[in-house]
Motif scaffolding. Structure first.
Motif, short mmCIF file in Angstrom:
data_model
loop_
_atom_site.label_atom_id
_atom_site.label_comp_id
_atom_site.label_asym_id
_atom_site.label_seq_id
_atom_site.Cartn_x
_atom_site.Cartn_y
_atom_site.Cartn_z
N LYS A 1 0.84 -1.20 0.00
CA LYS A 1 0.00 0.00 0.00
C LYS A 1 0.88 1.26 0.00
N LEU A 2 1.94 1.22 0.81
CA LEU A 2 2.83 2.38 0.90
C LEU A 2 3.48 2.68 -0.45
N ARG A 3 3.93 1.64 -1.13
CA ARG A 3 4.56 1.85 -2.44
C ARG A 3 3.55 2.39 -3.46
N GLU A 4 2.32 1.91 -3.37
CA GLU A 4 1.28 2.42 -4.29
C GLU A 4 1.01 3.90 -4.03
N LEU A 5 0.92 4.24 -2.75
CA LEU A 5 0.66 5.65 -2.40
C LEU A 5 1.83 6.53 -2.84
N LEU A 6 3.04 6.03 -2.67
CA LEU A 6 4.23 6.80 -3.10
C LEU A 6 4.23 6.97 -4.62
#
Ligand code: HEC
Length: 265
Positions: free
Chosen positions: A242-247
């Motif tokens: 999720k963090l990589r997607e948001l980034l």
């Protein structure tokens, strides 16, 4: 000068400056206090390191370049925002004093003051308005330049000129062998990005004339940064995918806005 808010908003709408009309109540991004505290500690350390280097350049009788001094001013603006969110009035006042000292090219004075600064959160919070610098009020686009420069990667002496955020984001979202993700680092990165892009929201550059996309891209950047902060703050339990997607989404907003509004790329 004090103008009643209603008169001010009326004037702004009449002038078609949509971005100001919608920022009447906005300001310091709404982020967890604990995340603000971590960012404040990291950035106070960065400020001291940065000013130590500037004082060194000055002591060697060399000229401090604008590009070298700018991040010290930008980081002081960010610290003043964090301090406001943390209810730390002394830190807020001193951060703005340091910024003004650097603008006045008094690097030694700025360093001496910075060395005395500490982070002491209180129970209350400040007013939530983005702190202002007397020196920037005449030419407000300076807020944008000094905030944006913190995204940079370049090194000055031993310390990165900026906070290396642009490169860190790109490394984390790379398709092939993306960089290892440390939630604690991403949390601080996201607090910084939220505050920097909040400044962008309020201080568009001269190319922007009543265009909605500036507001969209800057506000969405703040929004993604907030979501990243919240997820990363979960620490070991943070959802890495999720963090990589948001980034990835955040990076897209950076690029969209630069493509249209940045002169030097
Ligand atoms: C709403 C528009 C907008 C958004 C969103 C935005 N930028 Fe910028 N950025 C600009 C503009 C305009 C400039 C040129 C500012 C200037 O120096 O006058 C700039 C400049 C920069 C610079 C160069 C600074 C310097 O000192 O030369 C970097 C690096 C940068 N942006 C990174 C980012 C990153 C990373 C993001 C996203 C996390 C981002 N920006 C989001 C508009 C934006």
């Amino acid at each position: 000068m004090t103008t009643s808010p209603r008169v001010f908003v009326g004037f702004v709408l009449a002038a078609g400056l949509w971005f100001l009309s919608s920022s009447a109540t906005a300001g310091t991004p709404d982020l967890p206090k604990d995340s603000y505290k971590k960012a404040a500690e990291a950035d106070l350390a960065f400020l001291k390191q940065r000013l130590t280097e500037l004082a060194k350049i000055e002591a060697a009788k060399e000229k401090v370049k604008d590009s070298q001094a700018k991040p010290a001013i930008g980081i002081s603006m960010l610290l003043a925002v964090y301090a406001d969110a943390l209810g730390d009035g002394a830190l807020r006042t001193d951060a703005l004093k340091v910024a003004e000292a650097v603008i006045a090219k008094d690097y030694k004075g700025a360093l001496e003051l910075a060395k005395k600064m500490t982070v002491k959160p209180a129970n209350a919070t400040g007013k939530g308005d983005l702190p202002k610098l007397a020196s920037f009020e005449k030419d407000k686009v300076k807020y944008l330049e000094h905030a944006m420069t913190l995204f940079r990667n370049k090194t000055i002496l031993e310390t990165p000129g900026g906070l290396h955020i642009q490169q860190d984001i790109r490394d984390l979202i790379r398709k092939d062998e993306p960089a290892k993700l440390d939630p604690a680092q991403v949390e601080i990165l996201a607090v910084r990005a939220a505050v920097i892009t909040e400044y962008a929201t309020h201080y568009p550059n001269a190319k922007v004339k009543g265009k909605k996309d500036w507001e969209k891209w800057s506000k969405e950047s703040v929004d993604f940064s907030k979501q990243i902060t919240a997820e990363a703050a979960k620490g070991a339990k943070a959802d890495e995918k999720k963090l990589r997607e948001l980034l990835f989404n955040l990076n897209k907003r950076c690029n969209d806005c630069h493509f249209t509004y940045r002169d030097d790329e």
